[in-house]
Write an enzyme that holds these catalytic residues in place. Structure first.
Site, PDB file in Angstrom:
ATOM      1  N   ASP A 203      26.193 -17.327  35.140  1.00 13.25           N
ATOM      2  CA  ASP A 203      26.787 -18.290  36.070  1.00 13.25           C
ATOM      3  C   ASP A 203      26.030 -19.600  35.949  1.00 13.25           C
ATOM      4  O   ASP A 203      24.949 -19.657  35.370  1.00 13.25           O
ATOM      5  CB  ASP A 203      26.655 -17.773  37.509  1.00 13.25           C
ATOM      6  CG  ASP A 203      25.190 -17.542  37.875  1.00 13.25           C
ATOM      7  OD1 ASP A 203      24.546 -18.486  38.365  1.00 13.25           O
ATOM      8  OD2 ASP A 203      24.668 -16.435  37.634  1.00 13.25           O
ATOM      9  N   ASP A 205      24.079 -22.190  38.260  1.00 17.05           N
ATOM     10  CA  ASP A 205      23.441 -22.045  39.557  1.00 17.05           C
ATOM     11  C   ASP A 205      24.047 -23.013  40.577  1.00 17.05           C
ATOM     12  O   ASP A 205      24.749 -23.958  40.219  1.00 17.05           O
ATOM     13  CB  ASP A 205      21.937 -22.268  39.405  1.00 17.05           C
ATOM     14  CG  ASP A 205      21.140 -21.473  40.417  1.00 17.05           C
ATOM     15  OD1 ASP A 205      21.360 -20.243  40.497  1.00 17.05           O
ATOM     16  OD2 ASP A 205      20.304 -22.063  41.113  1.00 17.05           O
TER      17      ASP A 205
END
Length: 265
Positions: A203, A205
């Site tokens: 992902d 952040d």
């Protein structure tokens, strides 16, 4: 007890690596029990130990992992080289979800963990380059699409970063954020083992993009989707690992009076 010279420490979502014929061994350590039984099996013609960092059912959160027991147990089985896949968040635009990064630097922002085997005396670990250059080279040679280098900041967890924290980390020029890379890397060096992290970006952040921020399900799903890819990369790397003899990861202690036990020395 069976022995292995290479180990894989599995991260989030990585709870198995070896074939069904692997042997499970119990290792008693001076620091308590490791995260799980250690499995030993054959990969690419070599004896490999596998230990899931969080346990078989992810029962150990990052701040409560017995890192000292884990690394001591592996060393006691004969391990000299450790490959450590992990899930990370991306902080900067040079990485994206799905990238596999082989970091070359680490920043420790943890604060509740026991960071060393040293409990008495003067025994200071040289740690300017926290990852083994030889191991990093072997990993990078095993996959043409890997990202070479980057700084991984390790936070305490188990919560994800606030936007302000994430933006701060990115502003320092740091590339990745993770919860388990420290003190694991330093403990491996104290045990005179070569160590390299293999970081899957699951992902971006919280502060690196707009939106709701990072969620646990997103991280777990991305890692599950890349398990076969990571397994193949690890197998290729194990087959091409260099001889650890003479590596500075072990020889740093040649002229140092250690104040703790390194099994097998």
């Amino acid at each position: 007890m069976s022995a292995a010279d290479v180990a894989v420490i599995g991260g989030t979502g990585f709870y198995a690596f070896l074939d069904d014929g692997a042997e499970s061994v119990t290792v008693d350590t001076p620091y308590g029990a490791p995260s799980a039984l250690v499995s030993i099996g054959r990969v690419a013609g070599r004896e490999v130990a596998f230990l899931p960092r969080h346990g078989m059912r992810h029962e150990h959160p990052p701040h409560a992992i017995n890192y000292r027991a884990n690394l001591w147990a592996l060393r006691s089985l004969g391990v000299r080289q450790v490959l450590a896949p992990c899930a990370v968040g991306g902080l900067r635009p040079e990485v994206a979800p799905g990238d596999v990064v082989v970091p070359d630097q680490l920043v420790d922002r943890t604060f509740r963990r026991v960071p060393s085997y040293v409990e008495t005396g003067a025994c200071h670990l040289p740690f300017a380059d926290p990852y083994c250059g030889r191991l990093r080279g072997a990993v990078l040679a095993s996959g043409p699409d890997l990202v070479d280098g980057g700084t991984m900041v390790v936070i305490e967890g188990p919560r994800f970063s606030t936007r302000a924290e994430s933006q701060h980390y990115a502003a320092q020029g740091w590339t990745l954020v993770n919860m388990t890379g420290s003190p694991e890397a330093a403990l491996a060096r104290e045990m005179q083992m070569c160590y390299a992290s293999i970081a899957l970006v699951t992902d971006m952040d919280a502060g690196a993009e707009s939106g709701a921020g990072v969620g646990q399900e997103e991280v777990f799903a991305r890692f599950r989707a890349n398990l076969d890819r990571l397994t193949g990369l690890l197998t290729e790397t194990v087959a091409a690992l260099p001889d650890p003899a003479g590596c500075s990861c072990a020889t740093w202690a040649d002229d140092v009076e250690l104040t703790y036990e390194v099994p097998g020395t």
